[in-house]
Design an enzyme around this catalytic site. Structure first.
Site, PDB file in Angstrom:
ATOM      1  N   GLU A   1      63.510  32.578 136.226  1.00  0.00           N
ATOM      2  CA  GLU A   1      64.641  32.411 135.316  1.00  0.00           C
ATOM      3  C   GLU A   1      64.949  33.750 134.666  1.00  0.00           C
ATOM      4  O   GLU A   1      64.045  34.451 134.195  1.00  0.00           O
ATOM      5  CB  GLU A   1      64.299  31.416 134.196  1.00  0.00           C
ATOM      6  CG  GLU A   1      64.049  29.998 134.651  1.00  0.00           C
ATOM      7  CD  GLU A   1      65.324  29.143 134.736  1.00  0.00           C
ATOM      8  OE1 GLU A   1      66.430  29.674 134.482  1.00  0.00           O
ATOM      9  OE2 GLU A   1      65.181  27.945 135.062  1.00  0.00           O
TER      10      GLU A   1
ATOM     11  N   HIS B   1      69.836  29.196 142.428  1.00  0.00           N
ATOM     12  CA  HIS B   1      69.748  27.748 142.204  1.00  0.00           C
ATOM     13  C   HIS B   1      70.996  27.057 142.765  1.00  0.00           C
ATOM     14  O   HIS B   1      70.925  25.977 143.345  1.00  0.00           O
ATOM     15  CB  HIS B   1      69.596  27.470 140.700  1.00  0.00           C
ATOM     16  CG  HIS B   1      69.044  26.121 140.390  1.00  0.00           C
ATOM     17  ND1 HIS B   1      68.923  25.655 139.110  1.00  0.00           N
ATOM     18  CD2 HIS B   1      68.597  25.126 141.192  1.00  0.00           C
ATOM     19  CE1 HIS B   1      68.406  24.427 139.154  1.00  0.00           C
ATOM     20  NE2 HIS B   1      68.202  24.088 140.394  1.00  0.00           N
TER      21      HIS B   1
ATOM     22  N   ASP C   1      73.966  28.187 138.407  1.00  0.00           N
ATOM     23  CA  ASP C   1      73.237  29.431 138.102  1.00  0.00           C
ATOM     24  C   ASP C   1      72.615  30.016 139.381  1.00  0.00           C
ATOM     25  O   ASP C   1      72.369  29.267 140.323  1.00  0.00           O
ATOM     26  CB  ASP C   1      72.162  29.160 137.028  1.00  0.00           C
ATOM     27  CG  ASP C   1      71.082  28.193 137.481  1.00  0.00           C
ATOM     28  OD1 ASP C   1      71.422  27.091 137.938  1.00  0.00           O
ATOM     29  OD2 ASP C   1      69.900  28.554 137.411  1.00  0.00           O
TER      30      ASP C   1
END
Ligand SMILES: [Zn+2]
Length: 191
Positions: A122, A160, A170
């Site tokens: 992330e 993603h 994202d």
């Protein structure tokens, strides 16, 4: 120029990352090799940076009453292997040998359940804002180190949105794949 830590993978841990344990993981299925790297973005509240809410969220310690948006994600139990903050600091929540809960329902090259066989990264960011240069620099170096440790991910880098199209957006339109790939090559050349 900010110093890039000398990252190293030992027993599924990224040395050079700050370790924060998330309870949101389980075992990968037997004999499942790591063969995909998934890039995401996250910010809590959306498009606001800092504050430590992402860390709290991945630890199931977020106070849902702090912000109206938090109520929309109340009770969700998710995690990632790594989070790269806007400052470039890297946090690790789940050991690479374990299955983090970052991808959800997903498919990559006709293979379902990407969490089983992927590593999730992330970036603290959003779909409507550019990422920081230091995040790219750190991401590229982390990917170089992960590719050395887990050679099967060499050709398999996805967003993603690539593995959950229509459901996830994202890392978003501001994430620069060409820059990322160029920096990974540069990190390899610098070795
Ligand atoms: Zn995501």
């Amino acid at each position: 120029m900010q110093q890039v830590p000398s990252f190293q993978v030992i027993d599924g841990q990224l040395i050079g990352a700050r370790q924060i344990a998330s309870p949101n993981y389980n075992q990968r299925p037997e004999q499942t090799e790591i063969q995909l790297l998934v890039v995401h973005n996250i910010s809590l509240p959306p498009s606001q940076f800092g504050g430590g809410y992402i860390e709290q969220f991945f630890q199931n310690q977020l106070d849902w009453s702090v912000h109206p948006y938090f109520q929309t994600i109340e009770g969700m139990q998710v995690s990632t292997h790594l989070l790269i903050l806007r400052t470039g600091e890297v946090l690790q929540f789940v050991n690479f040998n374990d299955r983090a809960w970052h991808a959800g329902r997903s498919t990559y090259l006709a293979k379902k359940e990407c969490n089983d066989y992927s590593i999730g990264i992330e970036l603290e960011g959003s779909d409507d804002r550019p990422f920081e240069d230091i995040q790219y620099t750190i991401l590229a170096e982390v990917i170089r180190v992960l590719q050395a440790a887990y050679p099967k991910i060499l050709q398999h880098l996805a967003g993603h949105s690539d593995i959950a199209p229509g459901r996830k957006t994202d890392p978003g339109p501001f994430f620069d794949w060409a820059k990322t790939r160029a920096l990974i090559q540069q990190a390899k050349a610098d070795q």
